[in-house]
Design an enzyme around this catalytic site. Sequence first.
Site, mmCIF file in Angstrom:
data_model
loop_
_atom_site.group_PDB
_atom_site.id
_atom_site.type_symbol
_atom_site.label_atom_id
_atom_site.label_comp_id
_atom_site.label_asym_id
_atom_site.label_seq_id
_atom_site.Cartn_x
_atom_site.Cartn_y
_atom_site.Cartn_z
ATOM 1 N N HIS A 139 4.212 -1.223 4.198
ATOM 2 C CA HIS A 139 2.984 -1.128 5.004
ATOM 3 C C HIS A 139 1.749 -0.837 4.133
ATOM 4 C CE1 HIS A 139 5.488 -0.636 8.638
ATOM 5 N NE2 HIS A 139 6.154 0.314 8.013
HETATM 6 C C1 BDR Z 1 2.838 3.924 8.651
HETATM 7 O O1 BDR Z 1 3.471 5.141 9.016
HETATM 8 C C2 BDR Z 1 4.120 5.705 7.906
HETATM 9 O O2 BDR Z 1 5.430 5.938 8.240
HETATM 10 C C3 BDR Z 1 3.962 4.754 6.751
HETATM 11 O O3 BDR Z 1 3.722 5.468 5.546
HETATM 12 C C4 BDR Z 1 2.793 3.900 7.136
HETATM 13 O O4 BDR Z 1 1.570 4.467 6.712
HETATM 14 C C5 BDR Z 1 3.594 2.768 9.280
HETATM 15 O O5 BDR Z 1 3.589 2.871 10.659
#
Ligand code: BDR
Length: 313
Positions: A243
Amino acid sequence: MPPRKIIIDTDPGQDDAVAILLALSSPEDMEVLGITAVAGNVPLELTQKNARIVCELAGKTDVPVFAGCDRPLGRQLVTAEHVHGKTGLDGPSLPDPTMPMQDQHAVDFIIETLRREDAGTVTLCVLGPLTNIATAFEKAPDVIERVQQIVLMGGAYFEVGNITPTAEFNIYVDPEAAEITFKSGVDIVVMPLDVTHKALVTQPRNDAFRDLGTPSGIAVAQMTDFFERFDKEKYGSNGAPLHDPCVTAYLIAPELFSGRRINVEIETRSDLTRGMTVADWWGVTDRPANATFIGDLDADGFFALLVERIGRL
Ligand code: BDR
Ligand code: CA
């Protein structure tokens, strides 16, 4: 073009760690003025420590790290150990950091930096809940117009939600902070799940990190090995979505990404849809556009960039 000045606001998190490594290995594209930690994936005590662990892994111990808000603006903290493990950085075995934490609060660092640097020259890269950013904007509204751009990971439209059926984690944790940010008038680029779920670390891509044979390359492979189990089980996907690196990759190679300039509003009142990003992708309202909402990326180009840059560390 001179490198862009950035502040990385983050809750590491394995994918945050990869985003930070990409930034720290790309000095020709970005100058990291500081890293500000926020509570999110794990509590603040761990996210500030993890940020320093990642700087040390990269050999960049001169980057100042600041601790920020330890809870959302008006809610209890929700964390994600079920994805990231107990430490937030489960996977590799990395030493405790020896570089110091800065004494200044992260919010004050953000404010002071935006006031010190020329207006319109500092970009905020936000990889976690928006608590530090919104707190800075509430405390010092004069800094809002000095921000060059906010590039953030958060929200979803077609993918809807990961922490609830309708909400993505970063926005869900602090929807009031997200609302303040999206209403601020700052130029915002959003990396929602719609794009990050296409940035999957398949086995060959993970092998490419491991084959770098460097401490950073091996650690990235071990981190994604750890947190891919969650997405494989939940979505039946081919690997872990990276992500947060979409944010720092965008600053290096925006041509890898495509999206639309649209209106995005944050749901804060409904218990059922708290933290939903109501994204007018189809332009069915006349609400003014306030964000560039990314929908697609060149995944091969993205991973080639990550391997090339992280290979430098
Ligand atoms: C986001 O939430 C966190 O778990 C990850 O680091 C990312 O920023 C994804 O939904
Ligand atoms: Ca994150």
